[in-house]
Design an enzyme around this catalytic site. Structure first.
Site, PDB file in Angstrom:
ATOM      1  N   GLU A 301       0.825  -1.212   0.000  1.00  0.00           N
ATOM      2  CA  GLU A 301       0.000   0.000   0.000  1.00  0.00           C
ATOM      3  C   GLU A 301       0.858   1.260   0.000  1.00  0.00           C
ATOM      4  O   GLU A 301       0.542   2.236  -0.680  1.00  0.00           O
ATOM      5  CB  GLU A 301      -0.942   0.008   1.216  1.00  0.00           C
ATOM      6  CG  GLU A 301      -1.954  -1.135   1.244  1.00  0.00           C
ATOM      7  CD  GLU A 301      -3.031  -1.028   0.169  1.00  0.00           C
ATOM      8  OE1 GLU A 301      -3.045  -0.045  -0.584  1.00  0.00           O
ATOM      9  OE2 GLU A 301      -3.859  -1.963   0.086  1.00  0.00           O
ATOM     10  N   ARG A 305       0.806   3.789  -3.243  1.00  0.00           N
ATOM     11  CA  ARG A 305       0.191   5.101  -2.998  1.00  0.00           C
ATOM     12  C   ARG A 305       1.236   6.183  -2.755  1.00  0.00           C
ATOM     13  O   ARG A 305       1.151   7.269  -3.329  1.00  0.00           O
ATOM     14  CB  ARG A 305      -0.745   5.025  -1.790  1.00  0.00           C
ATOM     15  CG  ARG A 305      -1.864   4.009  -1.989  1.00  0.00           C
ATOM     16  CD  ARG A 305      -2.864   4.030  -0.855  1.00  0.00           C
ATOM     17  NE  ARG A 305      -3.656   2.800  -0.840  1.00  0.00           N
ATOM     18  CZ  ARG A 305      -4.918   2.716  -0.457  1.00  0.00           C
ATOM     19  NH1 ARG A 305      -5.561   3.783  -0.033  1.00  0.00           N
ATOM     20  NH2 ARG A 305      -5.558   1.561  -0.463  1.00  0.00           N
ATOM     21  N   ASP A 434      -5.190  -9.836  -8.094  1.00  0.00           N
ATOM     22  CA  ASP A 434      -5.503  -8.939  -9.217  1.00  0.00           C
ATOM     23  C   ASP A 434      -4.304  -8.267  -9.879  1.00  0.00           C
ATOM     24  O   ASP A 434      -4.017  -8.481 -11.064  1.00  0.00           O
ATOM     25  CB  ASP A 434      -6.531  -7.880  -8.770  1.00  0.00           C
ATOM     26  CG  ASP A 434      -6.174  -7.180  -7.438  1.00  0.00           C
ATOM     27  OD1 ASP A 434      -5.136  -7.508  -6.839  1.00  0.00           O
ATOM     28  OD2 ASP A 434      -6.940  -6.295  -7.020  1.00  0.00           O
ATOM     29  N   GLU A 570     -11.942   0.829 -10.338  1.00  0.00           N
ATOM     30  CA  GLU A 570     -11.581  -0.090 -11.429  1.00  0.00           C
ATOM     31  C   GLU A 570     -12.435   0.043 -12.685  1.00  0.00           C
ATOM     32  O   GLU A 570     -11.921  -0.009 -13.818  1.00  0.00           O
ATOM     33  CB  GLU A 570     -11.588  -1.547 -10.932  1.00  0.00           C
ATOM     34  CG  GLU A 570     -10.458  -1.891  -9.972  1.00  0.00           C
ATOM     35  CD  GLU A 570     -10.660  -1.356  -8.551  1.00  0.00           C
ATOM     36  OE1 GLU A 570     -11.810  -0.971  -8.226  1.00  0.00           O
ATOM     37  OE2 GLU A 570      -9.678  -1.315  -7.778  1.00  0.00           O
TER      38      GLU A 570
HETATM   39  C1  DMJ Z   1      -6.212   0.655  -4.903  1.00  0.00           C
HETATM   40  O1  DMJ Z   1      -5.425   0.809  -3.800  1.00  0.00           O
HETATM   41  C2  DMJ Z   1      -5.483  -0.010  -6.016  1.00  0.00           C
HETATM   42  O2  DMJ Z   1      -6.147   0.176  -7.202  1.00  0.00           O
HETATM   43  C3  DMJ Z   1      -5.286  -1.473  -5.788  1.00  0.00           C
HETATM   44  O3  DMJ Z   1      -4.687  -2.088  -6.890  1.00  0.00           O
HETATM   45  C4  DMJ Z   1      -6.608  -2.119  -5.529  1.00  0.00           C
HETATM   46  N1  DMJ Z   1      -7.332  -1.476  -4.516  1.00  0.00           N
HETATM   47  C5  DMJ Z   1      -7.469  -0.044  -4.527  1.00  0.00           C
HETATM   48  C6  DMJ Z   1      -8.623   0.501  -5.319  1.00  0.00           C
HETATM   49  O4  DMJ Z   1      -9.713  -0.260  -5.342  1.00  0.00           O
END
Ligand code: DMJ
Length: 670
Positions: A301, A305, A434, A570
């Site tokens: 994270e 970010r 994912d 998404e």
């Molecule tokens: C974000 O932090 C990123 O896109 C991550 O890959 C998946 N989750 C969240 C958004 O849904």
């Protein structure tokens, strides 16, 4: 008075030079011959006393000296006036976004220390710039042009005034941000550290096109700007400098205590052209963002970010402050890789320099350890320090060789001691797996489409998706991506899976199989239906598709535990890719519907947007009192880009988005 000796001619204490007509005109009438004049002057001179002659000589000498001195100093003054006005012109031009004949350049990859041997030699394409030079990125974009309602010049001038103020405060940083246009430096290569030095290339015609004026902003983009400002107002009023806004309780929540929302939103502000907000946030980063804190952060994270956000903001703004911060956090995250298998731990204490897995397991999540590569690789390229790239490349190489995959599909967990997959037999494109798939493709693109193992793994995985996870729903026969658990298919699809159509389209755009684009189209329709078939027009976190037609049933079923919406990006992300690559306006229209529904059901009047608990209840969607940082970092950014017709507003042949929507340069742009 002077009194001289009585004998001899009286001395005069004054000088009298009388040039009467009789001196000028000789006895013989007018004679202006040179010889006559010389003789006459000489006679006069001889008639003067010694004192008079000395005084005259002294005067001449004095005047001559003055002349020489004043000539030199006037020359200097003139030179400096001329230079100053050139400098002034340059600064003004930069501020007003005009292209200079000789633009500053992105600081070339910097040497971290001198002992990197061959690797470093290869990695450094140019000697680093002096640290005080703030060069724009070689892929810098123009801030979009607003229409007349959003006055560009006053904004700019105000920003400049603030900057001047800021400079006084921040003595160490020269902070004039250049809001100027796309400058593709002809002498900048963006090769990865491990590739050979190549001759600098001339800008291609596509690159030159980037230098066009950005397009004016349209009504829908203005609506996104308005939404962003509303969200930002809530954050600023009640959560400034904290991780997330709690818009209902008008307070905040902390996760890492690092101003997560502010950092996640930096490049969005840049792209939306919100200069004042950007400058204010920049000041916070300069003065208040401190990573030397005894705090546990999640490696994934904070990489996507914070590190991703800082790197992309550095590229867009050219402001070295963001690179410095990126280096700092990057270094502090490195202890995560000190594990027996080199598969990183999930958590790092960035103050203490220690890392550990979650308390209940020594496993890490597969998506987490394989979706930090774009950021660390870029950090190596910029700093010239190979350690970042080496650490993440090793993870990818290791995962490439692992058994336990099912036609390219990976399990969700990997053990940090053994380096092996665990919890075998469960395959999903949703949570915990994912972005593994997303980053296979995107690393391949980032590196100039040379790293074949990444492409192989990606292509194999998409075949695995087609073979094991694709099904069609009833009654609308929507193609969706389900899950496989020990051989049993489940018609469950996370909203998170909706990144996939965008990724497939990006792959097709980069020359991969055309049927990927077909699949992207059908899956985008499905993701849109996950919104359209729900009472609020907002998608839940998870849906279950009906495999059999049942009277009165739609394709999408929602379980009570899954009916929340976290303002996730998404679907909008995929709509953006699809619109970019097809130009089909329906994608913009779908995005517009979604934005309106966010405004209808998640907007908090006093500022901010909130996650909701129940997308099925329009009269009470049950606000959760939390605005996730990705709403500003991703959702609104993708909305803004979706509504733009300017393909140069983050050109997808030059940038690749990380999984948190932070654009990073493609090392060898197409
Ligand atoms: C974000 O932090 C990123 O896109 C991550 O890959 C998946 N989750 C969240 C958004 O849904």
């Amino acid at each position: 008075m002077y009194s001289g000796a009585a004998a001899g001619p009286p001395r005069r204490d004054f000088i009298s030079v009388t040039l009467g007509p009789e001196e000028a005109v000789g006895v013989g009438g007018y004679n202006n011959s040179k010889a006559w004049r010389r003789r006459s002057y000489w006679r006069k001179w001889k008639q003067l006393s010694r004192l008079q002659r000395s005084v005259i000589l002294f005067l001449f000498a004095f005047l001559a000296a003055c002349g020489v001195i004043s000539y030199t100093s006037m020359g200097e003054a003139w030179k400096s006036i001329t230079n100053k006005s050139l400098d002034d012109q340059r600064t003004e031009q930069e501020i007003l976004g005009l292209k200079l004949a000789n633009p500053a350049v992105l600081p070339a990859p910097q040497k971290a220390d001198a002992n990197h041997g061959d690797y470093l030699e290869l990695s450094l394409q140019k000697p680093p710039k002096p640290p005080h030079v703030r060069g724009p990125s070689n892929l810098q974009i123009k801030a979009p042009r607003r229409d007349t309602r959003l006055k560009t010049r006053p904004d700019t001038m105000r920003a400049v005034e603030e900057l001047v103020e800021a400079d006084k405060v921040e003595k160490t940083e020269k902070s004039v941000i250049s809001w100027r246009g796309a400058v593709i430096e002809p002498d900048q290569s963006t090769e990865p550290p491990s590739s050979k030095i190549t001759e600098p290339e001339k800008p291609s015609s596509v690159e030159l096109e980037d230098q066009k004026e950005p397009m004016p902003i349209n009504e829908r983009q203005l609506a996104v700007i308005e939404a962003f400002r509303h969200a930002w107002k809530g954050y600023k009023d009640f959560a400034w400098g904290h991780d997330e806004l709690k818009p209902l309780s008008k307070s905040y929540s902390e996760w890492f205590g690092l101003g997560l929302t502010l950092i996640d939103a930096l490049d969005t502000m840049w792209i939306l052209g919100l200069k004042e907000e950007f400058e204010e946030a920049r000041k916070w980063v300069a003065n208040d963002l401190v990573f030397n804190k005894n705090v546990d952060v999640n490696l994934f994270e904070s990489t996507i970010r914070i590190l991703g956000g800082l790197l992309s903001t550095y590229h867009l703004s050219g402001d070295s402050l963001f690179l410095e911060k990126a280096k700092d956090i990057g270094n502090r995250l490195m202890p995560a890789f000190k594990t027996p298998s080199k598969i990183p731990y999930s958590d790092v204490n960035i103050g203490r320099g220690t890392a550990h897995p979650p308390r209940w397991t020594s496993d890490s999540t597969v998506a987490e350890v394989t979706s930090i590569q774009l950021e660390f690789r870029e950090l190596s390229r910029l700093t010239g320090d190979e350690k970042f790239q080496k650490a993440v490349d090793e993870v990818m190489k290791h995962v490439h060789t692992l058994s336990g995959k099912n036609d390219g599909l990976v399990p969700m967990f990997i053990n940090t001691n053994s380096g092996q997959f665990t919890h075998l037999g469960v395959y999903t494109l949703g949570a915990r797996a994912d972005s593994y798939y997303e980053y296979l493709l995107k690393q391949w693109i980032q590196g100039g489409k040379k790293e074949n193992e990444l492409l192989e793994d990606y292509m194999r995985a998409i075949e695995g998706v087609k073979k094991h996870l694709l099904h069609r729903s009833e009654p609308k026969k929507l193609t969706f991506v389900g899950e496989l658990a020990h051989g049993h298919f489940s018609a469950k699809m996370d909203h998170l899976v909706c990144f996939l159509p965008g990724t497939l389209a990006l792959g097709a755009h980069n020359g991969l199989a055309a049927d990927h684009m077909k699949l992207a189209e059908t899956l985008t329709e499905t993701c849109y239906q996950m919104y359209a078939q729900v009472e609020t027009g907002l998608s839940p976190e998870i849906v279950h598709f009906n495999l059999h037609a049942q009277k009165g049933h739609k394709d999408v079923e929602i379980k009570p535990a899954d009916r929340h919406n976290l303002l996730r990006p998404e679907t909008v992300e995929s709509l953006f890719y699809m619109y970019r690559f097809t130009g089909d306006k329906k994608y913009q229209d779908w995005g517009w519907e979604i934005l309106q529904n966010f405004n209808r059901y998640t907007r908090v009047p006093t500022g901010g947007y909130t996650s909701i608990n129940n997308v099925q209840n329009p009269s009470n969607p049950e606000p959760r009192d939390k605005m996730e940082s990705f709403f500003l970092g991703e959702t609104l950014k993708y909305m803004f880009l979706l509504f733009s017709d300017d393909i140069d507003l983050i050109n997808l042949d030059k940038y690749v988005f990380n999984t948190e929507a932070h654009p990073l340069p493609i090392w060898v742009p197409a």
